[in-house]
Design a protein around this motif. Sequence first.
Motif, mmCIF file in Angstrom:
data_model
loop_
_atom_site.group_PDB
_atom_site.id
_atom_site.type_symbol
_atom_site.label_atom_id
_atom_site.label_comp_id
_atom_site.label_asym_id
_atom_site.label_seq_id
_atom_site.Cartn_x
_atom_site.Cartn_y
_atom_site.Cartn_z
ATOM 1 N N LEU B 48 13.029 -18.397 0.494
ATOM 2 C CA LEU B 48 11.874 -17.704 0.260
ATOM 3 C C LEU B 48 11.810 -16.781 1.552
ATOM 4 N N THR B 49 11.007 -15.706 1.309
ATOM 5 C CA THR B 49 11.012 -14.885 2.427
ATOM 6 C C THR B 49 9.583 -13.942 2.310
ATOM 7 N N LEU B 50 9.133 -13.538 3.547
ATOM 8 C CA LEU B 50 7.922 -12.574 3.437
ATOM 9 C C LEU B 50 8.249 -10.939 3.652
ATOM 10 N N ALA B 51 9.618 -11.041 3.736
ATOM 11 C CA ALA B 51 10.310 -9.633 4.098
ATOM 12 C C ALA B 51 9.732 -8.547 3.421
ATOM 13 N N HIS B 52 9.618 -8.785 1.871
ATOM 14 C CA HIS B 52 9.446 -7.608 1.103
ATOM 15 C C HIS B 52 7.845 -7.380 1.335
ATOM 16 N N TYR B 53 7.010 -8.261 1.614
ATOM 17 C CA TYR B 53 5.697 -7.697 1.981
ATOM 18 C C TYR B 53 5.715 -7.078 3.355
ATOM 19 N N ALA B 54 6.286 -7.303 4.363
ATOM 20 C CA ALA B 54 6.471 -6.523 5.450
ATOM 21 C C ALA B 54 6.832 -5.232 5.245
ATOM 22 N N ASN B 55 7.888 -5.198 4.472
ATOM 23 C CA ASN B 55 8.404 -3.890 3.881
ATOM 24 C C ASN B 55 7.306 -3.097 3.190
ATOM 25 N N ALA B 56 6.633 -3.809 2.372
ATOM 26 C CA ALA B 56 5.755 -3.118 1.695
ATOM 27 C C ALA B 56 4.746 -2.193 2.596
ATOM 28 N N PHE B 57 4.340 -3.016 3.627
ATOM 29 C CA PHE B 57 3.225 -2.382 4.280
ATOM 30 C C PHE B 57 3.579 -1.435 5.581
ATOM 31 N N ARG B 58 5.070 -1.505 5.764
ATOM 32 C CA ARG B 58 5.593 -0.770 6.649
ATOM 33 C C ARG B 58 5.999 0.781 6.184
ATOM 34 N N SER B 59 6.481 0.697 4.992
ATOM 35 C CA SER B 59 7.199 1.768 4.328
ATOM 36 C C SER B 59 6.193 2.721 3.595
ATOM 37 N N ASP B 60 6.839 3.565 2.831
ATOM 38 C CA ASP B 60 6.103 4.621 1.865
ATOM 39 C C ASP B 60 5.180 3.860 1.015
ATOM 40 N N SER B 61 5.513 2.690 0.812
ATOM 41 C CA SER B 61 4.616 1.723 -0.434
ATOM 42 C C SER B 61 3.069 2.039 0.019
ATOM 43 N N PHE B 62 2.992 1.741 1.434
ATOM 44 C CA PHE B 62 1.443 1.793 1.578
ATOM 45 C C PHE B 62 0.787 3.091 1.480
ATOM 46 N N THR B 63 1.545 4.204 1.994
ATOM 47 C CA THR B 63 1.073 5.302 1.354
ATOM 48 C C THR B 63 0.567 5.454 -0.303
ATOM 49 N N ASN B 64 1.643 4.921 -0.964
ATOM 50 C CA ASN B 64 1.534 5.026 -2.478
ATOM 51 C C ASN B 64 0.324 4.235 -2.715
ATOM 52 N N LEU B 65 -0.036 3.100 -2.114
ATOM 53 C CA LEU B 65 -1.289 2.273 -2.327
ATOM 54 C C LEU B 65 -2.325 3.096 -2.118
ATOM 55 N N LYS B 66 -2.415 3.905 -0.915
ATOM 56 C CA LYS B 66 -3.502 4.633 -0.694
ATOM 57 C C LYS B 66 -3.722 5.809 -1.699
ATOM 58 N N SER B 67 -2.683 6.491 -2.122
ATOM 59 C CA SER B 67 -2.828 7.462 -3.047
ATOM 60 C C SER B 67 -3.291 6.838 -4.335
ATOM 61 N N SER B 68 -2.882 5.604 -4.705
ATOM 62 C CA SER B 68 -3.491 4.815 -5.980
ATOM 63 C C SER B 68 -4.781 4.765 -6.000
ATOM 64 N N ILE B 69 -5.194 4.105 -4.730
ATOM 65 C CA ILE B 69 -6.611 3.686 -4.645
ATOM 66 C C ILE B 69 -7.523 4.839 -4.776
ATOM 67 N N TRP B 70 -7.112 6.099 -3.828
ATOM 68 C CA TRP B 70 -7.983 7.152 -3.856
ATOM 69 C C TRP B 70 -8.159 7.932 -5.114
ATOM 70 N N THR B 71 -7.079 7.953 -6.016
ATOM 71 C CA THR B 71 -6.994 8.580 -7.254
ATOM 72 C C THR B 71 -8.014 7.765 -8.254
ATOM 73 N N GLY B 72 -7.779 6.344 -8.098
ATOM 74 C CA GLY B 72 -8.611 5.741 -8.788
ATOM 75 C C GLY B 72 -10.060 5.960 -8.499
ATOM 76 N N ILE B 73 -10.671 5.855 -7.254
ATOM 77 C CA ILE B 73 -11.921 6.052 -6.951
ATOM 78 C C ILE B 73 -12.354 7.418 -7.319
ATOM 79 N N ILE B 74 -11.669 8.376 -6.966
ATOM 80 C CA ILE B 74 -12.357 9.864 -7.271
ATOM 81 C C ILE B 74 -12.229 9.901 -8.822
ATOM 82 N N ALA B 75 -11.311 9.564 -9.461
ATOM 83 C CA ALA B 75 -11.067 10.091 -10.886
ATOM 84 C C ALA B 75 -12.189 9.207 -11.803
ATOM 85 N N SER B 76 -12.326 7.892 -10.958
ATOM 86 C CA SER B 76 -13.565 7.115 -11.770
ATOM 87 C C SER B 76 -14.948 7.682 -11.453
#
Lengths: 289, 265
Positions: B48-76
């Motif tokens: 078991l490893t936490l590397a995927h989580y570390a990656n997720a918050f370091r890479s583009d994925s964090f930007t994707n999360l922000k895009s998703s949340i902003w899209t959700g908030i503004i559209a809703s």
Amino acid sequence: MAELAVTAPAPKMTLGRFWIAPPLLLLALLFLYPLGLIIRQSLGDGEVLSSAAFAEVLGSHEFRDGLRHTIVIAIGATAGCLLLGFVFSLVIAFVPFPGAKLASRLIDTFVALPTFLVTLAFTFIYGSAGLLNESLMRLMHTDLPPLDFLYSQWGVILAEATVYTPFVMRPLLASFSLIDQAQIEVASSLGARPWRIVRQIILPAALPALVAGGSLCLLLTVNEFGVVLFIGAKGVITLPLLIYGKAIQEFDYTTACVIAVVNIVLSLGLYSLYRVAIAHLGAGRAGVV
Amino acid sequence: MLVWSKTGRFAVWAVAVPLFLVIYGLPVAVIALASISGQWNDILPSHLTLAHYANAFRSDSFTNLKSSIWTGIIASAAALVSGTWAALALRELKPLPKRLLDLFFFIPSAVPSVSVGLGMLVAFSHRPLLLNGTWLIVLIAHFVLISAFTYGNVTAGLSRLPNDCEQIAESLGARPFYKLRRVTLPLLMPYLVAAFSLSFAMSMGELGATVMVYPPGWVTLPVNIFALSDRGAIFDAATLTMILGAATLIVLLALSRLSTKAMLR
């Protein structure tokens, strides 16, 4: 009109009937206008309207296969949802186990999660190198995965049934809560066996909720995209996937628009069924719409 | 109680509970396990490893999360304003136009999301409404898809409001806007929060329309999860799915607290 305007009492307490205009115009611009353009484009690119694209697309094998898959998957998944939803709701409402409330909460949260979560999980559970196949291969000492249904129509049906069962359970649990428990107690004290009580008391009372939940599931499964895309089976192409493929991968907007028109007509038909079901059977707004 | 004998009850549970756990518990458990797996060649992951989580918050994925949340908030939020507006305004109409327009506001929920996305591409790819390639087109697609659900929730809430509160306010001489602000909207608050929650959750998981219209700079989390799983980076996809689920549930939980508070008032 002028006289009417003078004699009618001033609508001082109301918002007035013209207040509906802004949201109406917004929806017309953002939804109706694109929808109209889809229909326009499906009738050809040029100045003259023609049904040539329709004839060509509707006659193609690709489209017919897509339509057949869409219908078979929707009916199969809806049947699964109804069966599973009825059994689970029955147990939660009438044979509650410790933690049944928590279970129904868990199912409710499933509605909020993206549909592809289930598909992704299925790859780990039922995929060719998944939990189940690995275990079976160990047990049976074979090198080939014995279960190979995930990348077929069955995999999609199973995934969609899992995802949409909560949509049947919500109205069902609501209708079960209206059944008088005394009725069931009297029936069973008179010697009726559980199966008979289910058939003669519970099922008739639950019928409206089953119809409403079932037609909602049918609508949602006809339109489902994420599950089919994630399973990515070459042989299982549904109408939404076909639209995506034509528009995004082949840039063939006219064909995509023709298929979209068919898909929209199918969906609107099912939606009318759903509306009629909830209006006539009084099942209320079955949880979502 | 439907089954009276103890053995009968246990027999029912022995079938239903494992079935329930396999269908609803196992998928979530497996995704959670995959998100922390280093290698999974056997029945269970080997380390078991936490590397995927570390990656997720370091890479583009964090930007994707922000895009998703902003899209959700503004559209809703937009859907909430327009849905509430429509629901309130429709109350003033005569039965026939009211029923027709009610149907009209519900119809977007019946149209496949891929077709909504296609409509956006066809309609907004040229001037004067050139929106293709901008993040606005993603927002509009989400708005259209969730607007019916928001409208439905608010309408259902309005029909359950006690009539007399508004009438009393009127008879005491409250002007329409005052009545709306001080009586109707506060009474409606729990339903507004519920409507917003449902729209937000739907927007966070939306894939069909988004995958048709997203520009490179506004990739939402579901689109990235699909791209990862398509490339075979299935552990990273599982990690992002966990993050998406957790983010959605945290927002929903916070909103349901807000709704309980509004209900108590």
